[in-house]
Design an enzyme around this catalytic site. Structure first.
Site, PDB file in Angstrom:
ATOM      1  N   ASP A  84       0.851  -1.189   0.000  1.00 32.55           N
ATOM      2  CA  ASP A  84       0.000   0.000   0.000  1.00 32.55           C
ATOM      3  C   ASP A  84       0.889   1.242   0.000  1.00 32.55           C
ATOM      4  OD1 ASP A  84      -3.231   0.523   0.955  1.00 32.55           O
ATOM      5  OD2 ASP A  84      -1.818   2.201   1.074  1.00 32.55           O
ATOM      6  N   ILE A  85       0.507   2.223  -0.775  1.00 32.44           N
ATOM      7  CA  ILE A  85       1.297   3.440  -0.923  1.00 32.44           C
ATOM      8  C   ILE A  85       1.243   4.296   0.349  1.00 32.44           C
ATOM      9  CG2 ILE A  85      -0.479   5.024  -1.840  1.00 32.44           C
ATOM     10  CD1 ILE A  85       1.501   5.657  -4.119  1.00 32.44           C
ATOM     11  N   ASN A 119     -12.669  -3.440   2.551  1.00 31.80           N
ATOM     12  CA  ASN A 119     -13.612  -2.330   2.646  1.00 31.80           C
ATOM     13  C   ASN A 119     -14.557  -2.451   1.455  1.00 31.80           C
ATOM     14  OD1 ASN A 119     -12.420  -1.190   4.956  1.00 31.80           O
ATOM     15  ND2 ASN A 119     -10.889  -0.127   3.714  1.00 31.80           N
ATOM     16  N   GLY A 160     -15.472   3.016   3.588  1.00 31.58           N
ATOM     17  CA  GLY A 160     -14.217   3.682   3.257  1.00 31.58           C
ATOM     18  C   GLY A 160     -13.560   3.184   1.991  1.00 31.58           C
ATOM     19  N   GLN A 161     -14.279   2.372   1.185  1.00 36.72           N
ATOM     20  CA  GLN A 161     -13.670   1.919  -0.080  1.00 36.72           C
ATOM     21  C   GLN A 161     -13.482   3.111  -1.007  1.00 36.72           C
ATOM     22  OE1 GLN A 161     -15.766  -1.208  -2.195  1.00 36.72           O
ATOM     23  NE2 GLN A 161     -14.092  -1.481  -3.663  1.00 36.72           N
ATOM     24  N   HIS A 219      -9.915  -5.307  -3.334  1.00 37.74           N
ATOM     25  CA  HIS A 219      -8.578  -5.539  -2.775  1.00 37.74           C
ATOM     26  C   HIS A 219      -8.699  -5.935  -1.323  1.00 37.74           C
ATOM     27  CE1 HIS A 219      -9.717  -1.299  -2.630  1.00 37.74           C
ATOM     28  NE2 HIS A 219      -9.122  -1.254  -1.449  1.00 37.74           N
ATOM     29  N   HIS A 262      -6.859  -5.816   2.130  1.00 38.27           N
ATOM     30  CA  HIS A 262      -5.750  -5.216   2.873  1.00 38.27           C
ATOM     31  C   HIS A 262      -5.206  -6.311   3.804  1.00 38.27           C
ATOM     32  CE1 HIS A 262      -6.802  -0.822   2.224  1.00 38.27           C
ATOM     33  NE2 HIS A 262      -7.984  -1.367   1.966  1.00 38.27           N
TER      34      HIS A 262
HETATM   35  P1  AMP Z   1      -9.708   1.370   0.131  1.00 37.45           P
HETATM   36  O1  AMP Z   1      -9.859   2.691   0.859  1.00 37.45           O
HETATM   37  O2  AMP Z   1     -10.086   0.177   0.962  1.00 37.45           O
HETATM   38  O3  AMP Z   1     -10.396   1.394  -1.215  1.00 37.45           O
HETATM   39  O4  AMP Z   1      -8.152   1.195  -0.109  1.00 37.45           O
HETATM   40  C1  AMP Z   1      -7.475   1.758  -1.170  1.00 37.45           C
HETATM   41  C2  AMP Z   1      -6.028   1.687  -0.794  1.00 37.45           C
HETATM   42  O5  AMP Z   1      -5.252   1.844  -1.966  1.00 37.45           O
HETATM   43  C3  AMP Z   1      -5.569   2.771   0.191  1.00 37.45           C
HETATM   44  O6  AMP Z   1      -5.059   2.152   1.370  1.00 37.45           O
HETATM   45  C4  AMP Z   1      -4.507   3.532  -0.583  1.00 37.45           C
HETATM   46  O7  AMP Z   1      -3.435   3.948   0.238  1.00 37.45           O
HETATM   47  C5  AMP Z   1      -4.071   2.512  -1.603  1.00 37.45           C
HETATM   48  N1  AMP Z   1      -3.506   3.039  -2.845  1.00 37.45           N
HETATM   49  C6  AMP Z   1      -3.990   4.046  -3.601  1.00 37.45           C
HETATM   50  N2  AMP Z   1      -3.224   4.222  -4.691  1.00 37.45           N
HETATM   51  C7  AMP Z   1      -2.227   3.300  -4.617  1.00 37.45           C
HETATM   52  C8  AMP Z   1      -1.117   2.975  -5.439  1.00 37.45           C
HETATM   53  N3  AMP Z   1      -0.865   3.648  -6.583  1.00 37.45           N
HETATM   54  N4  AMP Z   1      -0.289   1.983  -5.047  1.00 37.45           N
HETATM   55  C9  AMP Z   1      -0.525   1.322  -3.900  1.00 37.45           C
HETATM   56  N5  AMP Z   1      -1.566   1.564  -3.085  1.00 37.45           N
HETATM   57  C10 AMP Z   1      -2.403   2.554  -3.429  1.00 37.45           C
END
Ligand code: AMP
Ligand code: ZN
Length: 114
Positions: free
Chosen positions: A30-31, A87, A93-94, A100, A102
């Site tokens: 995760d970024i 999520n 919070g998605q 995906h 986590h």
């Molecule tokens: P969600 O809020 O459950 O949809 O999670 C989306 C997740 O994607 C968040 O934890 C972000 O930090 C992560 N995210 C967004 N863009 C990227 C990216 N380019 N590379 C890796 N993780 C990312």
């Protein structure tokens, strides 16, 4: 899906730190990590959320879950305990609508989540 961020990561059009790749799943860091281990595990095929993934009914949800556990083992958090979170929908919070998991671990995780 051409405008999907995670499809672009699968297509290698957007860079990510990949930690595991299987035939049908991809895992990358995760970024914006919320724990020492914070890895996202996705099916390579586009499904918007966990419900759509389950409805696909082709063993793909199994593959994602198995890949999530393999990541936890690889990251060294499986024995002590870790969390898998999907999520699902805006109220949860998605923010990225390519399903995906986590995989979170490496610190004590509190309950209930925020
Ligand atoms: P969600 O809020 O459950 O949809 O999670 C989306 C997740 O994607 C968040 O934890 C972000 O930090 C992560 N995210 C967004 N863009 C990227 C990216 N380019 N590379 C890796 N993780 C990312
Ligand atoms: Zn996608």
């Amino acid at each position: 899906m051409t405008d999907c961020l995670f499809c672009k990561i699968v297509a290698k059009e957007v860079r990510a730190e990949v930690v595991l790749e299987t035939e049908r799943a991809l895992a990358f860091r995760d970024i914006n990590p919320q724990a020492p281990t914070h890895v996202l595990v996705i099916p390579k095929a586009h499904h918007a959320d966990a419900a759509a993934l389950a409805e696909a009914d082709d063993g793909l949800a199994d593959d994602v879950l198995k890949a999530a556990h393999a990541v936890a083992v690889q990251e060294g958090v499986a024995e002590g305990g870790y969390r898998i979170v999907f999520n699902t929908g805006p109220a949860a919070g998605q923010t990225v609508f390519h399903v995906h998991a986590h995989v979170l671990g490496g610190r004590d995780l509190t309950w209930p989540p925020g």
